[in-house]
Design a protein around this motif. Structure first.
Motif, PDB file in Angstrom:
ATOM      1  N   GLU A   1      40.785  36.771  63.975  1.00 38.58           N
ATOM      2  CA  GLU A   1      40.572  37.895  64.884  1.00 38.58           C
ATOM      3  C   GLU A   1      39.075  38.131  65.116  1.00 38.58           C
ATOM      4  O   GLU A   1      38.648  38.383  66.252  1.00 38.58           O
ATOM      5  N   LEU A   2      38.279  38.018  64.072  1.00 39.77           N
ATOM      6  CA  LEU A   2      36.834  38.173  64.239  1.00 39.77           C
ATOM      7  C   LEU A   2      36.252  37.055  65.088  1.00 39.77           C
ATOM      8  O   LEU A   2      35.379  37.288  65.933  1.00 39.77           O
ATOM      9  N   LEU A   3      36.713  35.833  64.885  1.00 36.33           N
ATOM     10  CA  LEU A   3      36.237  34.721  65.702  1.00 36.33           C
ATOM     11  C   LEU A   3      36.562  34.958  67.171  1.00 36.33           C
ATOM     12  O   LEU A   3      35.779  34.642  68.057  1.00 36.33           O
ATOM     13  N   ARG A   4      37.733  35.537  67.420  1.00 31.79           N
ATOM     14  CA  ARG A   4      38.148  35.795  68.802  1.00 31.79           C
ATOM     15  C   ARG A   4      37.346  36.919  69.429  1.00 31.79           C
ATOM     16  O   ARG A   4      36.994  36.861  70.620  1.00 31.79           O
ATOM     17  N   THR A   5      37.021  37.929  68.645  1.00 29.14           N
ATOM     18  CA  THR A   5      36.399  39.118  69.231  1.00 29.14           C
ATOM     19  C   THR A   5      34.872  39.107  69.172  1.00 29.14           C
ATOM     20  O   THR A   5      34.206  39.594  70.093  1.00 29.14           O
ATOM     21  N   VAL A   6      34.294  38.580  68.088  1.00 33.16           N
ATOM     22  CA  VAL A   6      32.831  38.628  67.950  1.00 33.16           C
ATOM     23  C   VAL A   6      32.204  37.250  67.789  1.00 33.16           C
ATOM     24  O   VAL A   6      30.973  37.136  67.753  1.00 33.16           O
ATOM     25  N   GLY A   7      33.023  36.208  67.691  1.00 30.71           N
ATOM     26  CA  GLY A   7      32.484  34.859  67.637  1.00 30.71           C
ATOM     27  C   GLY A   7      32.055  34.429  66.242  1.00 30.71           C
ATOM     28  O   GLY A   7      32.097  35.208  65.279  1.00 30.71           O
ATOM     29  N   LEU A   8      31.615  33.188  66.156  1.00 35.16           N
ATOM     30  CA  LEU A   8      31.272  32.591  64.867  1.00 35.16           C
ATOM     31  C   LEU A   8      30.154  33.352  64.163  1.00 35.16           C
ATOM     32  O   LEU A   8      30.228  33.606  62.956  1.00 35.16           O
ATOM     33  N   ARG A   9      29.086  33.703  64.881  1.00 33.73           N
ATOM     34  CA  ARG A   9      27.960  34.379  64.245  1.00 33.73           C
ATOM     35  C   ARG A   9      28.324  35.785  63.783  1.00 33.73           C
ATOM     36  O   ARG A   9      27.706  36.328  62.863  1.00 33.73           O
ATOM     37  N   GLY A  10      29.333  36.365  64.422  1.00 34.07           N
ATOM     38  CA  GLY A  10      29.740  37.706  64.019  1.00 34.07           C
ATOM     39  C   GLY A  10      30.673  37.727  62.826  1.00 34.07           C
ATOM     40  O   GLY A  10      30.946  38.792  62.263  1.00 34.07           O
ATOM     41  N   LEU A  11      31.161  36.554  62.431  1.00 35.80           N
ATOM     42  CA  LEU A  11      32.038  36.489  61.273  1.00 35.80           C
ATOM     43  C   LEU A  11      31.173  36.403  60.016  1.00 35.80           C
ATOM     44  O   LEU A  11      30.726  35.337  59.618  1.00 35.80           O
ATOM     45  N   THR A  12      30.932  37.545  59.429  1.00 34.31           N
ATOM     46  CA  THR A  12      30.190  37.631  58.174  1.00 34.31           C
ATOM     47  C   THR A  12      31.129  38.168  57.103  1.00 34.31           C
ATOM     48  O   THR A  12      32.209  38.707  57.411  1.00 34.31           O
TER      49      THR A  12
END
Length: 235
Positions: free
Chosen positions: A29-40
């Motif tokens: 869900e994070l990859l879909r909404t905020v992308g790879l860099r946003g997945l922390t």
């Protein structure tokens, strides 16, 4: 009046607050909404409603989360043809299954690019099946990784292009771009005649061209000599 909700007993909960499945779904869900860099790890913990320290009790690092995403994705790819049908047909099955999986989740393209196989042992077994197909067909060992990379690059591009409109190449004014307009109309007629989606027809054409070219390149015995034609050493 509503009864007050019972308070949680003190101490650690009996069951785990999160598990591998919940972590995987939250990461997707994070990859879909905020992308790879946003997945922390902080964003993932917030998504799951736990502290970062609690999340580390279940997964050692962000790299491990991405590796798990990569591993589960690789299991969706069709490698059943390798060892059972011709290399060309097996590669086509694999490529189409790859495209369909990425069309459902195009946000995984950067994950696949970033995660090395050294961190994804199950994924490496999938590639092992593909490489074994090349070997069984008699392709030289130095050709397989390059051929895989060529095919994956094409598949990634096709997956990312899947959201483009069907009429992306339609010119705004046929009188201003007559050659483009006629070419687009001819392509549209071909799509209609074959009862196909434009993107599927383009992918089929591109895949056929790549498979034909790779077979010609490595089947000719010239290999890298031909592949290197036109390359500049100063680029």
């Amino acid at each position: 009046m509503n009864a007050a909700a019972p308070s949680r007993r003190p101490g650690r909960p009996r069951g785990a607050v999160v598990d591998a499945g919940l972590i995987h779904e939250a990461a997707l869900e994070l990859l879909r909404t905020v992308g790879l860099r946003g997945l922390t790890m902080r964003a993932l913990a917030a998504r799951l409603g736990v502290s970062v320290s609690a999340l580390y009790n279940h997964v050692p690092s962000r790299a491990a989360v991405l590796a798990t995403v990569q591993e589960r994705f690789a299991e969706e790819l069709d490698v059943s043809g390798f060892g059972g049908v011709s290399l060309r047909e097996a590669l086509a099955r694999w490529a189409w299954s790859y495209l369909h999986a990425l069309r459902r989740r195009p946000e995984l393209v950067p994950v696949i690019v970033e995660v090395p196989l050294a961190q994804a042992p199950r994924s490496s077994l999938v590639y092992q099946r593909v490489v074994a197909g090349f070997a069984a067909a008699g392709w030289p060992e130095e050709s397989t990784v390059a051929s895989l990379s060529v095919l994956e690059t094409f598949i990634f591009g096709a997956a990312l292009d899947s959201t483009s409109p069907d009429d992306a190449y339609a010119p705004p004014d046929a009188a201003h771009s007559p050659l483009l307009a006629r070419s687009y109309e001819a392509f549209s007629r071909s799509v209609e005649a074959q009862d196909a989606r434009p993107r599927d027809l383009v992918f089929s054409m591109g895949l056929e061209a790549i498979l034909t070219g790779l077979h010609s390149l490595w089947g000719s015995g010239r290999g890298w000599a031909r592949a290197g034609e036109g390359m500049r050493s100063d680029v």
